[in-house]
Design a protein around this motif. Structure first.
Motif, mmCIF file in Angstrom:
data_model
loop_
_atom_site.group_PDB
_atom_site.id
_atom_site.type_symbol
_atom_site.label_atom_id
_atom_site.label_comp_id
_atom_site.label_asym_id
_atom_site.label_seq_id
_atom_site.Cartn_x
_atom_site.Cartn_y
_atom_site.Cartn_z
ATOM 1 N N UNK A 79 50.437 -44.761 70.127
ATOM 2 C CA UNK A 79 49.317 -45.258 70.900
ATOM 3 C C UNK A 79 49.189 -46.728 70.512
ATOM 4 N N UNK A 80 49.538 -47.596 71.420
ATOM 5 C CA UNK A 80 49.626 -49.020 71.082
ATOM 6 C C UNK A 80 48.318 -49.758 71.295
ATOM 7 N N UNK A 81 47.841 -50.357 70.260
ATOM 8 C CA UNK A 81 46.727 -51.293 70.422
ATOM 9 C C UNK A 81 46.672 -52.188 69.200
ATOM 10 N N UNK A 82 46.049 -53.332 69.365
ATOM 11 C CA UNK A 82 46.016 -54.286 68.271
ATOM 12 C C UNK A 82 44.625 -54.351 67.674
ATOM 13 N N UNK A 89 50.291 -52.048 64.567
ATOM 14 C CA UNK A 89 50.055 -52.388 65.973
ATOM 15 C C UNK A 89 50.075 -51.150 66.850
ATOM 16 N N UNK A 90 50.289 -49.995 66.252
ATOM 17 C CA UNK A 90 50.184 -48.743 67.006
ATOM 18 C C UNK A 90 49.746 -47.648 66.044
ATOM 19 N N UNK A 91 49.178 -46.625 66.629
ATOM 20 C CA UNK A 91 48.748 -45.477 65.842
ATOM 21 C C UNK A 91 49.658 -44.316 66.225
ATOM 22 N N UNK A 92 50.125 -43.549 65.244
ATOM 23 C CA UNK A 92 50.901 -42.351 65.583
ATOM 24 C C UNK A 92 49.914 -41.229 65.853
ATOM 25 N N UNK A 93 49.989 -40.718 67.085
ATOM 26 C CA UNK A 93 49.047 -39.706 67.533
ATOM 27 C C UNK A 93 49.820 -38.699 68.385
ATOM 28 N N UNK A 94 49.133 -37.860 69.118
ATOM 29 C CA UNK A 94 49.826 -36.987 70.063
ATOM 30 C C UNK A 94 49.241 -37.241 71.441
ATOM 31 N N UNK A 95 50.051 -37.157 72.463
ATOM 32 C CA UNK A 95 49.550 -37.482 73.794
ATOM 33 C C UNK A 95 49.803 -36.330 74.760
ATOM 34 N N UNK A 96 51.008 -36.263 75.312
ATOM 35 C CA UNK A 96 51.257 -35.264 76.345
ATOM 36 C C UNK A 96 51.506 -33.869 75.795
ATOM 37 N N UNK A 97 51.927 -33.788 74.552
ATOM 38 C CA UNK A 97 52.222 -32.469 73.988
ATOM 39 C C UNK A 97 51.464 -32.247 72.689
ATOM 40 N N UNK A 264 31.442 -55.188 73.329
ATOM 41 C CA UNK A 264 32.001 -56.319 74.081
ATOM 42 C C UNK A 264 33.239 -55.857 74.852
ATOM 43 N N UNK A 265 33.398 -56.397 76.046
ATOM 44 C CA UNK A 265 34.474 -55.968 76.944
ATOM 45 C C UNK A 265 35.834 -55.899 76.298
ATOM 46 N N UNK A 266 36.161 -56.884 75.462
ATOM 47 C CA UNK A 266 37.485 -56.974 74.860
ATOM 48 C C UNK A 266 37.790 -55.759 73.986
ATOM 49 N N UNK A 267 36.741 -55.257 73.307
ATOM 50 C CA UNK A 267 36.948 -54.154 72.372
ATOM 51 C C UNK A 267 37.239 -52.833 73.067
ATOM 52 N N UNK A 271 44.244 -49.898 77.341
ATOM 53 C CA UNK A 271 45.603 -49.802 77.851
ATOM 54 C C UNK A 271 46.491 -49.505 76.666
ATOM 55 N N UNK A 272 46.655 -48.218 76.372
ATOM 56 C CA UNK A 272 47.319 -47.851 75.134
ATOM 57 C C UNK A 272 48.850 -47.817 75.225
ATOM 58 N N UNK A 273 49.360 -47.807 76.430
ATOM 59 C CA UNK A 273 50.822 -47.736 76.612
ATOM 60 C C UNK A 273 51.427 -46.685 75.652
#
Ligand SMILES: [Zn+2]
Length: 479
Positions: A79-82, A89-97, A264-267, A271-273
């Motif tokens: 899960x990509x975010x800064x 720069x990314x978190x290891x998580x689970x998404x689709x499975x 704040x909007x930025x936070x 868009x985790x890509x």
């Protein structure tokens, strides 16, 4: 028009593993900043994560306890975010499975039992922490503590089945009870090991479509959750009543001022890509491993509650309270192995013991009296060695001193007098001292016996066996 709230909760619960999810660093709380880190959890280039098996087992346990389908093949995603506290720069998580899906939790509501659906439970790593509030941080700087990076979490996502702050509270309490029973998390909200975000929308009763929802974060106690939800439901309802629109946004609960403020909007750019984590192979839970985990599933609160009403014939009210925590239930059962008046044990545990724990602000695991000692004390009452009120004095003494029940009774001089001739002397004395009461007893006002029993008890300084006193008085007065 009537409005109703639609609430879904996302809970992050920190797991009680000794080491982190992808490296061997300790997860112990409260260590020096950045002392529990290594190249893996610091996200150095070229390192590879290695999955902690325990995390998978804990996730499956919670999945089984919440009636989920367990996905035998599941995988991690990036899960990509800064953010400053996430060095990779990314978190290891689970998404689709995710590892668990489609479960439910049953809660008690005013109108009976209700099932709250669980969409998914997935495993992920925690991020570090920005430090602002400490004295060693200057006004315009932020420091980063990465000890928490890689601490294993389970994220539990509920369906939008919750309709009120009360239901949200019941759901959280049930979920927390469960993770504690399973021994997979301490469920401590105040210390951040049990965190909750909420999605909330409001719609006119009868309408099928959901309204625009907001996300509420930063609620770190049960009371905050309740207040924040009440606030946000009222705010959205007012907007709709005034013909205005609810804006989709993320809100932070400000507990000092009891208001929710927009982030704040930025936070909140989401868009985790996501993409499959290339450094970890998919997880396969084979039959043997699955069986092994299943065997480790302890008795759950509901089963224990049922068993307490059957095995110990306790009223539902008692059984509910005694099985609220696994430790309290265990303590009860250890006493019950030594002493078989179960209702009496329950009365003492919900009375004197609960009060003592409350006063000392400790849990049953820190309680001074061993189950054996409590059993000895109850036996002494049952065998009429001491009276119930004397037992309370012995109990207090045992809380303050290292002593056996027998020694305490001796020391306090509370041994009950069951020697008939000794009691008879007191009875004779009381009859002599109260001729008027004796007269009225003989004239048919038998209630006065209570007063006379009281006088004998006083003479014996509370040590006479009250039943014997009663018998002997009746005999003398009627004789
Ligand atoms: Zn590490």
């Amino acid at each position: 028009m009537e409005y109703e709230a639609i609430i879904g909760l996302e809970v992050h619960t920190q797991l009680l593993t000794e080491t982190k999810i992808f490296c061997g660093c300790s997860t112990k709380f409260g260590a020096e900043p950045n002392s529990q880190t290594c190249p893996v959890c610091l996200g150095m280039p070229g390192v590879l994560p290695v999955l902690n098996k325990k995390v998978v087992e804990f996730a499956v346990l919670l999945g089984l306890a919440t009636h989920c389908q367990i996905r035998r093949y599941n995988r991690f995603a990036r899960k990509n975010y800064f953010y400053p506290d996430l060095p990779k720069g990314y978190q290891i998580s689970q998404f689709e499975e995710p590892i668990c899906e489609n479960g439910y939790l049953e809660i008690e509501t005013e109108s009976g039992k209700k099932r709250i659906g669980l969409i998914r439970i997935h495993m992920e790593e925690d991020a570090g922490k920005s430090v602002h509030d400490e004295t060693y941080v200057q006004a315009n700087e932020s420091l980063i503590d990465l000890n928490r990076c890689g601490t294993p979490l389970l994220e539990i996502v509920s369906a939008p089945d919750i309709r009120s702050p009360q239901e949200a509270h019941a759901y959280l309490a049930k979920l927390r009870q469960l993770v504690r029973y399973l021994g997979i998390s301490d469920g401590n909200m105040e210390e951040g090991s049990f965190r909750c975000d909420a999605n909330i929308s409001v719609r006119p009763v009868g309408q099928k479509e959901y309204g625009t929802r907001t996300e509420l974060k930063n609620m770190n106690s049960f009371a905050h959750v309740q207040k924040a939800l009440e606030y946000e439901i009222a705010r959205q309802t007012e907007l709709l009543k005034a013909g205005k629109q609810v804006e989709q946004q993320t809100l932070l609960w400000d507990a000092d001022n009891n208001v929710a403020r927009a982030m704040r909007g930025k936070e909140e750019s989401h868009d985790y890509r996501y993409f499959p984590e290339p450094d970890l192979v998919p997880i396969h839970i084979d039959v043997q491993w699955f069986d092994q985990i299943q065997k480790a599933l302890p008795e759950l609160p509901e089963e224990k509650f049922q068993r307490f009403t059957v095995d110990y014939k306790l009223p539902e009210y008692d059984a509910r309270l005694l099985t609220e925590s696994r430790e309290v239930a265990d303590y009860f059962e250890r006493v019950a192995q030594l002493f078989n008046d179960f209702k009496m044990i329950s009365n003492w545990m919900l009375g004197e013991v609960a009060r003592a724990l409350n006063e000392q602000k400790i849990s049953i695991t820190e309680f001074k009296l061993a189950p054996q000692t409590l059993a000895d004390l109850l036996k002494a009452i049952k065998n009429k060695v001491i009276s119930g009120s004397a037992a309370k004095k012995v109990f207090e003494y045992l809380l303050q001193n290292d002593s056996s029940v027998e020694q305490a009774i001796e020391k306090l001089g509370l041994k009950q007098i069951s020697d008939e001739s000794q009691i008879e002397q007191f009875v004779v004395q009381v009859i002599e001292q109260h001729p008027a009461e004796v007269e009225s007893f003989k004239a048919g006002k038998t209630k006065v016996i209570g007063f006379l029993v009281g006088q004998v008890m006083r003479l014996s300084r509370g040590k006479a066996n009250p039943q014997l006193v009663n018998q002997l008085l009746q005999k003398k007065l009627n004789g």
